[in-house]
Design an enzyme around this catalytic site. Structure first.
Site, PDB file in Angstrom:
ATOM      1  N   SER A 180       0.871  -1.255   0.044  1.00 31.26           N
ATOM      2  CA  SER A 180      -0.059  -0.096  -0.049  1.00 31.26           C
ATOM      3  C   SER A 180       0.753   1.082   0.193  1.00 31.26           C
ATOM      4  O   SER A 180       0.289   2.373  -0.186  1.00 31.26           O
ATOM      5  CB  SER A 180      -0.969   0.147   1.232  1.00 31.26           C
ATOM      6  OG  SER A 180      -0.129   0.340   2.381  1.00 31.26           O
TER       7      SER A 180
ATOM      8  N   TYR B 185      14.937  -5.830  15.061  1.00 30.92           N
ATOM      9  CA  TYR B 185      14.634  -5.768  13.612  1.00 30.92           C
ATOM     10  C   TYR B 185      15.834  -6.290  12.852  1.00 30.92           C
ATOM     11  O   TYR B 185      15.549  -7.417  12.096  1.00 30.92           O
ATOM     12  CB  TYR B 185      14.613  -4.162  13.449  1.00 30.92           C
ATOM     13  CG  TYR B 185      14.438  -3.631  11.879  1.00 30.92           C
ATOM     14  CD1 TYR B 185      13.357  -4.246  11.008  1.00 30.92           C
ATOM     15  CD2 TYR B 185      15.582  -3.313  11.242  1.00 30.92           C
ATOM     16  CE1 TYR B 185      13.406  -3.711   9.674  1.00 30.92           C
ATOM     17  CE2 TYR B 185      15.534  -2.963   9.718  1.00 30.92           C
ATOM     18  CZ  TYR B 185      14.273  -3.218   9.366  1.00 30.92           C
ATOM     19  OH  TYR B 185      14.380  -3.079   7.870  1.00 30.92           O
TER      20      TYR B 185
ATOM     21  N   ALA C  99      17.934  -8.524  13.835  1.00 33.27           N
ATOM     22  CA  ALA C  99      18.235  -9.962  14.302  1.00 33.27           C
ATOM     23  C   ALA C  99      17.102 -10.796  13.480  1.00 33.27           C
ATOM     24  O   ALA C  99      17.348 -11.802  13.123  1.00 33.27           O
ATOM     25  CB  ALA C  99      18.033 -10.265  15.627  1.00 33.27           C
ATOM     26  N   ALA C 100      15.821 -10.178  13.459  1.00 34.68           N
ATOM     27  CA  ALA C 100      14.942 -10.793  12.735  1.00 34.68           C
ATOM     28  C   ALA C 100      15.172 -11.027  11.233  1.00 34.68           C
ATOM     29  O   ALA C 100      14.935 -11.965  10.460  1.00 34.68           O
ATOM     30  CB  ALA C 100      13.550 -10.213  13.056  1.00 34.68           C
TER      31      ALA C 100
END
Ligand SMILES: NC(=O)c1ccc[n+]([C@@H]2O[C@H](COP(=O)([O-])OP(=O)(O)OC[C@H]3O[C@@H](n4cnc5c(N)ncnc54)[C@H](OP(=O)(O)O)[C@@H]3O)[C@@H](O)[C@H]2O)c1
Length: 258
Positions: free
Chosen positions: A24, A156, A158-159
């Protein structure tokens, strides 16, 4: 400047059905526009119903952080498109904090759900159909910030690091079935989410709201969403037919690659 308007209309994705998460605004919207321009049929998703979804794309409201959201999205894709040939997991992000110890437990979980597990769940739901067809393209959007992890963003990065490791392994597993899995890692890109995050970070650090990108990026400017969309288009096209398990860093030369 890269714009869709000055790109030749190759229609190289004609007949392909694409699902793009987070289309979006920002990078996701640019990816949606680029894939549409290349002839693909595109379904995209966001949590909020919005008028900013690019014209020509189908839209379904879903939150990809949960298994239920991923299942609803996969079902919507089967219904709207009849199947998925191209899956781009782009939705991602996280709020910065003062330092790693200030990141609340639920935000660690949230960062993992949005930036890592959403991709794992969507792939698990949609890759089996790609395997049956012996064809498919998957792109995961990570971040070049993985290369320089810092406290305020550790949940953030690490993910995203987990996402990159997982992507590599999935690429090897799916290669014999003609499915290519790659990662795109943007540097600093001017998007609503990116700008809001950097402003919040500057506020926490007590510094100026904007760092001059000309000083920090060798190519002298922030990235545009279209710069990332172009890399995604390349990876899902047949021009990248011998690329899998790769991580394409698109960052204007900013991040060290040691
Ligand atoms: N911009 C940068 O500088 C930068 C740098 C490196 C990496 N990246 C990565 O690039 C990707 C896109 O970033 P962006 O800057 O374009 O972000 P953005 O401007 O915040 O846009 C994010 C998009 O994802 C959707 N989204 C967010 N959470 C969602 C959820 N739980 N379920 C479904 N949709 C969701 C948003 O819509 P709703 O809010 O309505 O859900 C929106 O459409 C992210 O993975 C980000 O980590 C960005």
């Amino acid at each position: 400047m890269t714009t869709i308007e000055n790109e030749p209309e190759t229609r190289e994705l004609a007949g392909k059905r694409a699902l793009v998460t987070g289309g979006s605004r920002g990078i996701g919207a640019a990816v949606v526009r680029r894939l549409l321009h290349a002839g693909a049929e595109v379904l995209t998703t966001a949590r909020s119903a919005t008028s900013t979804v690019p014209d020509g794309a189908a839209f379904v409201q879903a939150d990809v952080r949960t298994r239920a959201g991923a299942e609803a999205l996969a079902a919507a894709a089967r219904e709207a498109l009849g199947g998925v040939d191209i899956l781009v997991h782009n939705a991602g992000g996280a709020r910065p904090h003062q330092d790693a110890s200030a990141i609340p437990d639920e935000e660690w979980q949230d960062a993992l759900d949005l930036n890592y597990l959403a991709a794992v769940r969507l792939d698990a739901l949609l890759a089996p159909e790609m395997r049956e067809r012996c064809s498919g393209r998957i792109v995961h959007v990570s971040s070049a910030a993985v290369l320089t992890p810092i406290g305020p963003f550790l949940h953030y990065t690490a993910a995203k690091a987990a996402l990159e490791n997982y992507s590599k392994g999935l690429a090897l597993e799916l290669a014999p079935f003609g499915i290519r899995v790659n990662t795109v890692s943007p540097g600093r890109v001017a998007t609503p989410g990116g700008e809001a995050t950097r402003e919040e970070w500057a506020r926490l650090a007590g510094g100026p709201a904007q760092v001059n990108a000309d000083d920090t990026t060798p190519l002298g400017r922030d990235g545009r969403p279209e710069d990332i969309a172009e890399a995604v288009l390349f990876l899902v096209s047949d021009r990248a037919s011998w690329l899998t398990g790769s991580n394409v860093i698109v960052d204007g030369g900013e991040f060290p690659r040691g």
